[in-house]
Design a protein around this motif. Sequence first.
Motif, PDB file in Angstrom:
ATOM      1  N   UNK A  72       0.904  -0.992   0.135  1.00 53.06           N
ATOM      2  CA  UNK A  72      -0.206   0.322   0.417  1.00 53.06           C
ATOM      3  C   UNK A  72       1.294   1.255   0.111  1.00 53.06           C
ATOM      4  N   UNK A  73       1.745   1.394   0.920  1.00 52.76           N
ATOM      5  CA  UNK A  73       2.893   2.644   1.187  1.00 52.76           C
ATOM      6  C   UNK A  73       3.448   2.604  -0.537  1.00 52.76           C
ATOM      7  N   UNK A  74       3.872   1.858  -1.203  1.00 52.16           N
ATOM      8  CA  UNK A  74       4.566   1.591  -2.376  1.00 52.16           C
ATOM      9  C   UNK A  74       3.176   1.624  -3.372  1.00 52.16           C
ATOM     10  N   UNK A  77       3.357   6.054  -2.725  1.00 54.18           N
ATOM     11  CA  UNK A  77       4.373   6.679  -3.022  1.00 54.18           C
ATOM     12  C   UNK A  77       4.636   6.922  -4.841  1.00 54.18           C
ATOM     13  N   UNK A  78       4.076   5.413  -5.950  1.00 51.05           N
ATOM     14  CA  UNK A  78       4.035   5.248  -7.144  1.00 51.05           C
ATOM     15  C   UNK A  78       2.879   6.688  -7.408  1.00 51.05           C
ATOM     16  N   UNK A  79       1.945   6.359  -6.697  1.00 51.97           N
ATOM     17  CA  UNK A  79       1.161   7.700  -7.394  1.00 51.97           C
ATOM     18  C   UNK A  79       1.318   9.064  -7.131  1.00 51.97           C
ATOM     19  N   UNK A  80       2.297   9.342  -6.373  1.00 50.48           N
ATOM     20  CA  UNK A  80       2.550  10.639  -6.179  1.00 50.48           C
ATOM     21  C   UNK A  80       3.572  10.767  -6.920  1.00 50.48           C
ATOM     22  N   UNK A  81       4.971  10.361  -7.398  1.00 47.06           N
ATOM     23  CA  UNK A  81       5.780  10.045  -8.293  1.00 47.06           C
ATOM     24  C   UNK A  81       4.941  10.332  -9.607  1.00 47.06           C
ATOM     25  N   UNK A  85      -3.038  12.578  -8.548  1.00 46.65           N
ATOM     26  CA  UNK A  85      -4.322  13.311  -6.990  1.00 46.65           C
ATOM     27  C   UNK A  85      -4.255  12.216  -6.993  1.00 46.65           C
ATOM     28  N   UNK A  86      -4.602  12.442  -5.442  1.00 49.99           N
ATOM     29  CA  UNK A  86      -4.616  11.559  -4.692  1.00 49.99           C
ATOM     30  C   UNK A  86      -6.230  11.626  -3.896  1.00 49.99           C
ATOM     31  N   UNK A  87      -7.252  10.833  -3.732  1.00 49.99           N
ATOM     32  CA  UNK A  87      -8.903  10.472  -4.339  1.00 49.99           C
ATOM     33  C   UNK A  87      -8.621  11.669  -3.509  1.00 49.99           C
ATOM     34  N   UNK A  88     -10.160  12.235  -3.257  1.00 48.25           N
ATOM     35  CA  UNK A  88     -10.386  13.804  -2.480  1.00 48.25           C
ATOM     36  C   UNK A  88     -11.627  12.585  -0.900  1.00 48.25           C
ATOM     37  N   UNK A  89     -10.855  12.564  -0.033  1.00 52.35           N
ATOM     38  CA  UNK A  89     -11.071  12.812   1.174  1.00 52.35           C
ATOM     39  C   UNK A  89     -11.780  13.299   2.351  1.00 52.35           C
ATOM     40  N   UNK A  90     -12.369  14.069   1.395  1.00 48.72           N
ATOM     41  CA  UNK A  90     -13.395  14.380   2.376  1.00 48.72           C
ATOM     42  C   UNK A  90     -14.709  13.755   2.748  1.00 48.72           C
ATOM     43  N   UNK A  91     -15.895  13.800   3.872  1.00 46.15           N
ATOM     44  CA  UNK A  91     -17.066  12.902   3.700  1.00 46.15           C
ATOM     45  C   UNK A  91     -17.734  13.758   2.785  1.00 46.15           C
TER      46      UNK A  91
END
Length: 96
Positions: A72-74, A77-81, A85-91
Amino acid sequence: MAKWTPKHEAPEPLEGPVVATIIGGTIVWFALFLVQLPFYGWFDDHGHTWWLWTCLAGGGLGFIGIWYVRRREAAIQRARAAGTPEPDRSPAPSAD
């Protein structure tokens, strides 16, 4: 029966040293197993051998957890590299 709707927004997910936490917990489970192992006879006489096997199972499941959180961590990191964009974590918006 009416459908249940939440009254409060969901809290933000907790992020932290997840890999280190899982590794630490796995070490604790195996340490507990090893500490209890010399007393196997006592546990067997009193019907408490499940204590040992619970610790061993916790350590074994911890290995699966380590594998999972490292992957999961890897992936994060790959997605950031890659600049994804990270998925929206807003409710989710409230139903009101």
